[in-house]
Design a protein around this motif. Structure first.
Motif, PDB file in Angstrom:
ATOM      1  N   LEU A   1     -58.747   0.223  11.974  1.00  0.00           N
ATOM      2  CA  LEU A   1     -57.709   0.381  10.953  1.00  0.00           C
ATOM      3  C   LEU A   1     -56.317  -0.002  11.464  1.00  0.00           C
ATOM      4  O   LEU A   1     -55.568  -0.682  10.755  1.00  0.00           O
ATOM      5  CB  LEU A   1     -57.724   1.808  10.401  1.00  0.00           C
ATOM      6  CG  LEU A   1     -58.967   2.145   9.554  1.00  0.00           C
ATOM      7  CD1 LEU A   1     -58.916   3.590   9.090  1.00  0.00           C
ATOM      8  CD2 LEU A   1     -59.085   1.207   8.356  1.00  0.00           C
ATOM      9  N   PRO A   2     -55.927   0.406  12.701  1.00  0.00           N
ATOM     10  CA  PRO A   2     -54.636  -0.082  13.214  1.00  0.00           C
ATOM     11  C   PRO A   2     -54.575  -1.609  13.311  1.00  0.00           C
ATOM     12  O   PRO A   2     -53.543  -2.216  13.013  1.00  0.00           O
ATOM     13  CB  PRO A   2     -54.549   0.559  14.611  1.00  0.00           C
ATOM     14  CG  PRO A   2     -55.377   1.786  14.510  1.00  0.00           C
ATOM     15  CD  PRO A   2     -56.511   1.426  13.595  1.00  0.00           C
ATOM     16  N   MET A   3     -55.674  -2.234  13.690  1.00  0.00           N
ATOM     17  CA  MET A   3     -55.681  -3.684  13.793  1.00  0.00           C
ATOM     18  C   MET A   3     -55.657  -4.353  12.412  1.00  0.00           C
ATOM     19  O   MET A   3     -55.104  -5.431  12.242  1.00  0.00           O
ATOM     20  CB  MET A   3     -56.910  -4.151  14.582  1.00  0.00           C
ATOM     21  CG  MET A   3     -56.904  -3.764  16.060  1.00  0.00           C
ATOM     22  SD  MET A   3     -55.414  -4.312  16.965  1.00  0.00           S
ATOM     23  CE  MET A   3     -54.464  -2.773  17.036  1.00  0.00           C
ATOM     24  N   ALA A   4     -56.240  -3.697  11.408  1.00  0.00           N
ATOM     25  CA  ALA A   4     -56.158  -4.212  10.039  1.00  0.00           C
ATOM     26  C   ALA A   4     -54.709  -4.155   9.550  1.00  0.00           C
ATOM     27  O   ALA A   4     -54.229  -5.074   8.872  1.00  0.00           O
ATOM     28  CB  ALA A   4     -57.061  -3.410   9.114  1.00  0.00           C
ATOM     29  N   TRP A   5     -54.019  -3.059   9.879  1.00  0.00           N
ATOM     30  CA  TRP A   5     -52.588  -2.934   9.553  1.00  0.00           C
ATOM     31  C   TRP A   5     -51.799  -4.064  10.202  1.00  0.00           C
ATOM     32  O   TRP A   5     -50.936  -4.692   9.568  1.00  0.00           O
ATOM     33  CB  TRP A   5     -52.092  -1.577  10.033  1.00  0.00           C
ATOM     34  CG  TRP A   5     -50.615  -1.345   9.827  1.00  0.00           C
ATOM     35  CD1 TRP A   5     -50.003  -0.867   8.709  1.00  0.00           C
ATOM     36  CD2 TRP A   5     -49.574  -1.592  10.789  1.00  0.00           C
ATOM     37  NE1 TRP A   5     -48.642  -0.802   8.902  1.00  0.00           N
ATOM     38  CE2 TRP A   5     -48.340  -1.240  10.161  1.00  0.00           C
ATOM     39  CE3 TRP A   5     -49.556  -2.080  12.098  1.00  0.00           C
ATOM     40  CZ2 TRP A   5     -47.119  -1.357  10.818  1.00  0.00           C
ATOM     41  CZ3 TRP A   5     -48.339  -2.189  12.749  1.00  0.00           C
ATOM     42  CH2 TRP A   5     -47.135  -1.826  12.112  1.00  0.00           C
ATOM     43  N   LEU A   6     -52.103  -4.351  11.470  1.00  0.00           N
ATOM     44  CA  LEU A   6     -51.442  -5.438  12.178  1.00  0.00           C
ATOM     45  C   LEU A   6     -51.765  -6.775  11.516  1.00  0.00           C
ATOM     46  O   LEU A   6     -50.886  -7.637  11.336  1.00  0.00           O
ATOM     47  CB  LEU A   6     -51.896  -5.447  13.642  1.00  0.00           C
ATOM     48  CG  LEU A   6     -51.311  -6.542  14.546  1.00  0.00           C
ATOM     49  CD1 LEU A   6     -49.812  -6.339  14.707  1.00  0.00           C
ATOM     50  CD2 LEU A   6     -52.000  -6.522  15.906  1.00  0.00           C
ATOM     51  N   LEU A   7     -53.018  -6.945  11.103  1.00  0.00           N
ATOM     52  CA  LEU A   7     -53.465  -8.193  10.493  1.00  0.00           C
ATOM     53  C   LEU A   7     -52.746  -8.455   9.171  1.00  0.00           C
ATOM     54  O   LEU A   7     -52.401  -9.601   8.859  1.00  0.00           O
ATOM     55  CB  LEU A   7     -54.975  -8.138  10.268  1.00  0.00           C
ATOM     56  CG  LEU A   7     -55.713  -9.454  10.016  1.00  0.00           C
ATOM     57  CD1 LEU A   7     -55.576 -10.383  11.197  1.00  0.00           C
ATOM     58  CD2 LEU A   7     -57.183  -9.154   9.735  1.00  0.00           C
ATOM     59  N   GLU A   8     -52.506  -7.415   8.399  1.00  0.00           N
ATOM     60  CA  GLU A   8     -51.812  -7.568   7.122  1.00  0.00           C
ATOM     61  C   GLU A   8     -50.384  -8.068   7.316  1.00  0.00           C
ATOM     62  O   GLU A   8     -49.820  -8.723   6.438  1.00  0.00           O
ATOM     63  CB  GLU A   8     -51.799  -6.235   6.367  1.00  0.00           C
ATOM     64  CG  GLU A   8     -53.168  -5.845   5.819  1.00  0.00           C
ATOM     65  CD  GLU A   8     -53.151  -4.486   5.145  1.00  0.00           C
ATOM     66  OE1 GLU A   8     -52.151  -3.743   5.335  1.00  0.00           O
ATOM     67  OE2 GLU A   8     -54.108  -4.167   4.428  1.00  0.00           O
ATOM     68  N   ARG A   9     -49.807  -7.781   8.470  1.00  0.00           N
ATOM     69  CA  ARG A   9     -48.420  -8.170   8.732  1.00  0.00           C
ATOM     70  C   ARG A   9     -48.312  -9.504   9.460  1.00  0.00           C
ATOM     71  O   ARG A   9     -47.294 -10.191   9.336  1.00  0.00           O
ATOM     72  CB  ARG A   9     -47.712  -7.063   9.538  1.00  0.00           C
ATOM     73  CG  ARG A   9     -47.309  -5.901   8.647  1.00  0.00           C
ATOM     74  CD  ARG A   9     -47.314  -4.563   9.338  1.00  0.00           C
ATOM     75  NE  ARG A   9     -46.984  -3.497   8.391  1.00  0.00           N
ATOM     76  CZ  ARG A   9     -47.850  -2.999   7.514  1.00  0.00           C
ATOM     77  NH1 ARG A   9     -49.095  -3.447   7.472  1.00  0.00           N
ATOM     78  NH2 ARG A   9     -47.472  -2.057   6.671  1.00  0.00           N
ATOM     79  N   THR A  10     -49.314  -9.873  10.208  1.00  0.00           N
ATOM     80  CA  THR A  10     -49.253 -11.132  10.954  1.00  0.00           C
ATOM     81  C   THR A  10     -49.948 -12.275  10.222  1.00  0.00           C
ATOM     82  O   THR A  10     -49.633 -13.438  10.460  1.00  0.00           O
ATOM     83  CB  THR A  10     -49.918 -10.982  12.339  1.00  0.00           C
ATOM     84  OG1 THR A  10     -51.303 -10.665  12.167  1.00  0.00           O
ATOM     85  CG2 THR A  10     -49.248  -9.881  13.149  1.00  0.00           C
ATOM     86  N   GLY A  11     -50.909 -11.950   9.348  1.00  0.00           N
ATOM     87  CA  GLY A  11     -51.737 -12.991   8.756  1.00  0.00           C
ATOM     88  C   GLY A  11     -52.981 -13.198   9.609  1.00  0.00           C
ATOM     89  O   GLY A  11     -53.044 -12.761  10.772  1.00  0.00           O
TER      90      GLY A  11
END
Length: 440
Positions: free
Chosen positions: A69-79
Motif C-alpha cells: 500500500l505505501p508503494m501504491a501511494w508512491l506509484l500514484e504520485r510518480t506514475g
C-alpha cells in the motif's frame, strides 16, 4: 477501459513496451528464485538452523504485504514509468546491503537487505502487472501475462545455476555437513571465503540494476494513464476505497491461496523426494518449473482464441484439486505416472507421488495470468491501489508453506498436501462466480 493511447497506437507500439516490461519480469524471476540458492548458502555462512534459514524467504515475501500500500501511494504520485525505475533503484540498494552483510557475516543485515529487495520488487510488480493488463485488449491480457510468466520462469531456471557458478565455483561439493566436519580453523576460513564470494556478484547486480533504472526513466516507454470510462464511473457509484470492489478483494484472496500452492509445489517436491529416497532430490523443482512453462505456452495458444480467461482459471482449479487429491492417495511405490507422461523421452522415472506434485506446476501456470485482468476489471482510477492489494496476496508464499511444514510434522509429507484442497476450491469459486461480483 480508456487510456491515453488509442487502439491503433497500442497495436503499433505494443512490441516495445512488451520488451521493456519483459526485461523487468525476467529480473523478478531471477531475484525471486535466487532465494532457493541463497537459503542453504546462508545456512552455512551464518550457521543457521533450518527454521532460521527460512526467514530468508519470509523477510523477502513479507515485504509484499507490508510495503504494497505505501508503494501504491508512491506509484500514484510518480506514475507507472517512474515508479518502475524507483523499484529497480530499491533493488540495487538492497543488493548493496549484501556487501556489508557478507563482510560481517551478519544474518540481520542479510534479512534487512532481503526486505529492501522485496520492497523494490513490490513497486515493480504493482506497476508492471496492470501495465501488461492495460497495454492491449482486455480479453487477451492473460496471454500477455503468460509471455511474462515464461520470462519469469526462464529466469528461475537460470538464477540458481548462475549463483552456483559465480559464488560456489571454487567450492565444489561443499555442504553444511562437510563444513561441520572441518576443524575449527579450517571452518572459519572456508566460511569467510564463502561469504566474501557474494560481494562481487551482488556489487555487479547493483550496478546493472542502477543502470537499468536510469535507462528505464529515459526510455520511450509510454506512461500509462488509466481513467474510468463513463460505464465504469457508473458502476463505481462514488466508491472511495478499493475494499468496495468485491472482485478485487476476492482476487487478492485468490492470489494468496495461489501463491501458497505454487510455492508448496515448487519448494516441497525436493523434501518429498528426499523422504522417498529419490536420487538428486534437490533438482526435482525443475520438473515442476518445466510443467509451469508448458502451461504458459498452452495459455498463449488457447487464450482468448478458444477459451476465456475465466474458463481457463476454472479448469486450472479443477485440475489442481484432482492432482492434489491424487498426491495424497497415490502409492509412492509405483512409477507409472512418470512412465506415461515423460518416460518415453528417456527422462528419469519418479515415484507417482513426486510425479503428481510436479504436474501441479501445469495446473498452477495459468492462475496468476487469469486472476489479474479479472480482478482489475472496472477499477479505473483505483487500479494502482487495486494492484497493490493483489500484490499483498503474495504473502501466501510465506504463510502456507510454513503451515504445510507444520502439517507434515503432525501427519506426513504426503498427507500434508491436503492443505491444497481448500486453496483450489477458493480459486474455482473466484473463476465461476467471485470475479463477477460488483457489490457486496
Amino acid at each position: 477501459m480508456e487510456t491515453t493511447m488509442s487502439a491503433s497506437e497500442q497495436q503499433r507500439s505494443s512490441l516495445m513496451p512488451m520488451a521493456i516490461i519483459g526485461t523487468l519480469f525476467f529480473i523478478f524471476g531471477f531475484i525471486t528464485w535466487l532465494n532457493g540458492a541463497l537459503i542453504p548458502f546462508l545456512q552455512i555462512v551464518c550457521d543457521l538452523s533450518s527454521t532460521q534459514s527460512l526467514f530468508v524467504a519470509f523477510s523477502f515475501y513479507i515485504a509484499y504485504t507490508v510495503m504494497a500500500l505505501p508503494m501504491a501511494w508512491l506509484l500514484e504520485r510518480t506514475g507507472y514509468k517512474k515508479g518502475m525505475s524507483l523499484g529497480l533503484a530499491f533493488i540495487a540498494i538492497g543488493c548493496l546491503g549484501f556487501i556489508p552483510a557478507a563482510l560481517e557475516q551478519t544474518f540481520a543485515i542479510f534479512l534487512l537487505s532481503q526486505f529492501v529487495v522485496g520492497t523494490g520488487l513490490t513497486i515493480l510488480q504493482t506497476a508492471s502487472n496492470p501495465y501488461i493488463v492495460h497495454i492491449g485488449p482486455q480479453q487477451s491480457a492473460a496471454a500477455r501475462i503468460s509471455v511474462m510468466g515464461l520470462l519469469n520462469k526462464g529466469a528461475g531456471v537460470a538464477a540458481p545455476l548462475i549463483f552456483t557458478a559465480l559464488v560456489l565455483g571454487d567450492f565444489e561439493g561443499i555442504t553444511a555437513k562437510t563444513v561441520a566436519e572441518m576443524a575449527p580453523a579450517a571452518r572459519i576460513e572456508h566460511i569467510q571465503a564463502l561469504s566474501h564470494g557474494l560481494i562481487a556478484p551482488y556489487l555487479g547486480m547493483a550496478i546493472a540494476l542502477a543502470v537499468l533504472a536510469v535507462a528505464l526513466k529515459f526510455s520511450p516507454l509510454p506512461e500509462l494513464q488509466i481513467e474510468s470510462s463513463q460505464e465504469e464511473l457508473k458502476n463505481q457509484g462514488g466508491k472511495s476505497s478499493v475494499l468496495q470492489f468485491p472482485q478485487l478483494v476476492l482476487g487478492a484472496i485468490t492470489l494468496f491461496f495461489y501463491v501458497g500452492v505454487e510455492v508448496i509445489a515448487g519448494d516441497t517436491i525436493g523434501l518429498l523426494g528426499s523422504k522417498l529416497g529419490v536420487a538428486n532430490a534437490t533438482s526435482l523443482t525443475s520438473f515442476t518449473m518445466a510443467f509451469m512453462v508448458m502451461g504458459y505456452l498452452l495459455g498463449l495458444v488457447l487464450i482468448p482464441r478458444l477459451i476465456s480467461q475465466a474458463k481457463a482459471l476454472a479448469i486450472s482449479a479443477v485440475l489442481g484439486l484432482v492432482l492434489a487429491l491424487s498426491v495424497v492417495m497415490s502409492d509412492p511405490g509405483h512409477q507409472w505416472v512418470s512412465a506415461l507422461v515423460w518416460g518415453w523421452l528417456g527422462l528419469p522415472l519418479l515415484p507417482n507421488t513426486v510425479a503428481l506434485v510436479a504436474l501441479l506446476g501445469f495446473a498452477n501456470a495459468l492462475v496468476w495470468p487469469a486472476v489479474w485482468p479479472l480482478a482489475l476489471e472496472g477499477l479505473g482510477k483505483f487500479t494502482a491501489r487495486g494492484s497493490a492489494l493483489l500484490i499483498m496476496g503474495i504473502a501466501g508464499g510465506a504463510v502456507l508453506p510454513l503451515l504445510y511444514g507444520v502439517l507434515s510434522d503432525l501427519m506426513s509429507n504426503q498427507r500434508a498436501y491436503l492443505l491444497m484442497l481448500p486453496c483450489y476450491l477458493f480459486i474455482f469459486y473466484f473463476a465461476v462466480a467471485g470475479h463477477k461480483k460488483r457489490r457486496w
